[in-house]
Write a protein that holds these residues in place. Structure first.
Motif: not given
Length: 487
Positions: A311-336
């Motif tokens: 919500w924004e006006t010329p004199d003030w604003h407020v913002q609510w933001a949400n972040l969604f992520r998928d984090l992964g690790m993979q073995d170079k040799t086995s592919g696990q």
């Protein structure tokens, strides 16, 4: 010329009178008088027509002079076709807003916000407008000890007791890396204002004093119903409008700041007066920053997604933001593979206070978003393996405030404070020399000594506390001289 013709006609009309005075007989004289009257009536009709024509020409000339004066006083509006009779100007200024621009303190970072529609030039008859901005800036920094990067003030790099350089002496550095080049293109289309923005500074990772660093390269379509952005830009999770006016480039430790390729859609949900409610949604390039073990390498199945409300006006604003992520690790040799989800939420806001003052604030909390936090980005703290081999996201949180006071239109001071903390579980396989929490504070004085030049001085303080609870503090005094060609 018409007036000369009228005078000549009058002379011709009265010439027969002189002839009549020498006529011989009264009959001849009467005939000449009748003839003269006929000639005078004909000349009178001709004179009336010529006078009417003269009045029309004078009225037309007067209208053309008024139209020329109006055209000179009227600014060129972007995207509006010029009349066919008006030549296309190669360099024309874009319209100046009808209301004066909001107060911008001298300490405000250069080139961060979108420029007002002034200072643009028209590119021939293409309908495109271009604004160029060049900022040349020199920072002189004096640190009370060695703190890693000499160009940035990063509390997490402050040495703690027992580490090298903990008792090191004063250090001086000069940097021009905050200098920047920016191009803003825009044109009017059937769907709204189309913008293409490019910006770079010199905080790249290459060698030398001025390594190239791309900041912006995106296109944006903006109208009263929505904004559609695609390209390379700051993450939609970041609220750049609450970034405090620090002279230091890095800024507060707890501020969320991330660049990357993305597509962002911000529909307008509601309007009330000068205020509007938008729903920013984005899909962004994933960039998992995970502490690796063995042959594992970070990866992501899915892109990063953000969803917020603003919500924004010329004199003030407020913002609510949400972040969604998928984090992964993979073995170079086995592919696990090992995967974990991550989520973070952030509340930000700013407001005008009095005529020249403003305040900013932010708070974020979540798991697996350390790569978005200024002070700990790149340290592998998004996630880590536990001793049992399970990948888990690491909790982090941060908050901060900023305040700017304008002493006069050309003199301002800004202060800011930030706090950041991570909370990994005790069985996570990460280095104990990583920071557990950091603190940041700044205070400056900036003087706009000319329309295009600023001189400022800033004091910076930071504290670094490791997971082992060992701690250290660092201080910096920075002076800044900035020339901004076309702000």
């Amino acid at each position: 010329m018409l007036r000369s013709l009228l005078a000549g006609s009058c002379a011709m009309a009265f010439a027969p009178i002189a002839s009549a005075q020498v006529a011989g007989s009264s009959d001849d004289l009467k005939a000449q008088i009748v003839q003269m009257r006929q000639q005078m009536e004909a000349q009178q009709q001709a004179m009336q027509k010529m006078q009417q024509r003269l009045d029309e020409l004078e009225a037309k000339e007067s209208a053309q002079e008024k139209a020329a004066q109006t055209a000179q006083a009227t600014p060129v509006v972007p995207g509006r076709a010029l009349p066919q009779s008006t030549p296309v100007v190669a360099a024309a200024t874009a319209p100046v807003p009808s209301t004066p621009p909001a107060y911008r303190p001298p300490s405000a970072p250069a080139g961060v916000t979108e420029p007002l529609p002034a200072g643009y030039v028209r590119l021939g008859d293409t309908g495109n407008l271009l604004k160029l901005d060049l900022v040349a800036q020199l920072d002189t920094m004096i640190d009370n000890k060695y703190m890693g990067s000499a160009d940035l003030f990063v509390p997490s790099s402050i040495p703690v007791r027992g580490q090298p350089f903990y008792d090191s002496g004063w250090r001086t550095n000069l940097s021009a890396r905050q200098s920047l080049f920016r191009m803003d293109f825009r044109r009017e289309t059937d769907y709204g204002t189309l913008k293409v923005v490019y910006k770079n500074n010199f905080f790249g990772s290459g060698s030398g004093d001025m390594p190239y660093n791309l900041q912006f390269f995106y296109g944006e379509l903006d109208n009263e119903h929505y904004t559609l952005l695609a390209g390379y830009n700051i993450s939609a999770f970041t609220d750049i409008d609450v970034f405090p006016n620090t002279l230091d480039y890095e800024g507060p430790n707890s501020f969320t700041f991330k660049y990357g390729p993305q597509i962002r859609f911000s529909p307008v949900l509601y309007r009330s007066g000068d205020g509007k409610l938008t729903l920013p949604v984005s899909m962004e390039k994933p960039n998992a920053d995970i502490t690796a073990i063995g042959n594992y390498s970070p990866y992501s199945h899915l892109a990063d997604f953000t969803l917020g409300l603003r919500w924004e006006t010329p004199d003030w604003h407020v913002q609510w933001a949400n972040l969604f992520r998928d984090l992964g690790m993979q073995d170079k040799t086995s592919g696990q593979t090992q995967r974990t989800t991550a989520f973070a939420s952030q509340l930000t806001g700013s407001t005008k206070v009095f005529e020249r003052d403003s305040a900013q604030g932010w708070f974020s909390n979540g798991h697996g978003y350390a790569n978005f936090l200024q002070d700990i980005s790149g340290l592998g703290l998004d996630a880590a393996f536990t001793s049992s081999g399970v990948l888990r996201a690491i909790r982090a949180r941060g908050w901060g405030v900023g305040y700017t006071h304008g002493w006069t239109d050309s003199l301002s001071s800004s202060a800011s404070y930030g706090y950041l903390r991570i909370s990994p579980s005790s069985d996570m396989l990460i280095s104990q020399d990583l920071p557990k929490s950091t603190k940041f504070a700044s205070l400056n004085l900036a003087w706009q000594f000319s329309q295009r030049a600023m001189l400022g001085i800033e004091y910076l303080w930071g504290q670094n506390i490791l997971l082992t609870n060992m701690r250290g503090q660092g201080q910096r005094v920075q002076t800044t001289l900035r020339y901004d060609l076309n702000p």
